[in-house]
Motif scaffolding. Sequence first.
Motif, PDB file in Angstrom:
ATOM      1  N   HIS A 191       0.835  -1.188   0.000  1.00 25.02           N
ATOM      2  CA  HIS A 191       0.000   0.000   0.000  1.00 25.02           C
ATOM      3  C   HIS A 191       0.875   1.245   0.000  1.00 25.02           C
ATOM      4  CE1 HIS A 191      -3.376  -2.531   1.881  1.00 25.02           C
ATOM      5  NE2 HIS A 191      -3.804  -2.143   0.702  1.00 25.02           N
ATOM      6  N   GLU A 235      -2.970   5.423   0.192  1.00 26.84           N
ATOM      7  CA  GLU A 235      -3.914   4.311   0.298  1.00 26.84           C
ATOM      8  C   GLU A 235      -4.111   3.909   1.754  1.00 26.84           C
ATOM      9  OE1 GLU A 235      -3.088   2.011  -3.939  1.00 26.84           O
ATOM     10  OE2 GLU A 235      -1.683   1.740  -2.279  1.00 26.84           O
ATOM     11  N   ASP A 236      -3.017   3.886   2.504  1.00 22.71           N
ATOM     12  CA  ASP A 236      -3.131   3.588   3.938  1.00 22.71           C
ATOM     13  C   ASP A 236      -3.968   4.648   4.649  1.00 22.71           C
ATOM     14  OD1 ASP A 236      -1.881   1.170   4.258  1.00 22.71           O
ATOM     15  OD2 ASP A 236       0.086   2.017   4.670  1.00 22.71           O
ATOM     16  N   GLY A 257      -7.641   4.246   3.919  1.00 23.38           N
ATOM     17  CA  GLY A 257      -8.145   3.016   4.528  1.00 23.38           C
ATOM     18  C   GLY A 257      -8.328   3.160   6.026  1.00 23.38           C
ATOM     19  N   ALA A 282     -11.377  -2.925   6.941  1.00 28.83           N
ATOM     20  CA  ALA A 282     -10.575  -1.865   6.330  1.00 28.83           C
ATOM     21  C   ALA A 282      -9.254  -1.689   7.070  1.00 28.83           C
ATOM     22  CB  ALA A 282     -11.361  -0.555   6.328  1.00 28.83           C
ATOM     23  N   ARG A 332      -6.824  -4.724   6.532  1.00 24.64           N
ATOM     24  CA  ARG A 332      -6.231  -4.758   5.193  1.00 24.64           C
ATOM     25  C   ARG A 332      -5.189  -3.673   4.987  1.00 24.64           C
ATOM     26  NH1 ARG A 332     -10.841  -6.799   0.862  1.00 24.64           N
ATOM     27  NH2 ARG A 332     -10.933  -8.929   1.693  1.00 24.64           N
ATOM     28  N   HIS A 333      -5.110  -2.767   5.931  1.00 24.08           N
ATOM     29  CA  HIS A 333      -4.055  -1.752   5.885  1.00 24.08           C
ATOM     30  C   HIS A 333      -3.109  -1.906   7.066  1.00 24.08           C
ATOM     31  CE1 HIS A 333      -5.452   0.618   2.421  1.00 24.08           C
ATOM     32  NE2 HIS A 333      -6.626   0.121   2.761  1.00 24.08           N
TER      33      HIS A 333
END
Length: 213
Positions: free
Chosen positions: A19, A23-24, A27, A136, A139-140
Amino acid sequence: MSHTIKPLLEMWSRDPARHAPLEDAQGLAAGCLISALGLSFLASVGLLTGGIAGLAFLLHYATGLPFGVLFFSLNLPFAYLAYRRLGPAFCGKSFLAIAVTSVLTDLQPHLLTISWIHPAWASVLGGLLLGFGLLALYRHRASLGGIGILAVYLQERLGWRAGLVQLAFDLSILALAFLVAAPAIVFYSAVGALVLNLFVAINHRADRYIARR
């Protein structure tokens, strides 16, 4: 490539296994907002949840202290496990998520008022929103601390599903709730915990989603 366009494109990672910072950031922000909303649905009818949030709810109802303060304080002992076993990046992002979610949860009554909702519907919506929020964050490479940190650690080290690990802890905590809450409240709270953890167990698998940072 244009010097203007290239930095914009680099804000998103071209590597599907990593990521980018932007994006992080989105998220983590989305995970915190959705989690705080889920907690507000549960709190609006006096329901509980599992894990550290469940303990924070129990103390909040018993003492009147702000939920966010209790939630953040109870998570502090898990800093060592997060830092030593899952890395400083996971630890830092998790405690940032805990702090943001704690603040948002305490601000929620000033931003949103739920005049009436059936406890069964609140449990389903609250559990589902918390599941989306946790997904969420997971996934980060973050969590809402406590049992979530332990669940992610056990999934990565032993292959145990994070959702099922968390469900076992949650049901244990909800069983203790019978000491301080009415049976109907505990029942609806258990429904919410079941919805939350089954959602995470079905949708979060380390071998299906491999992004790392």
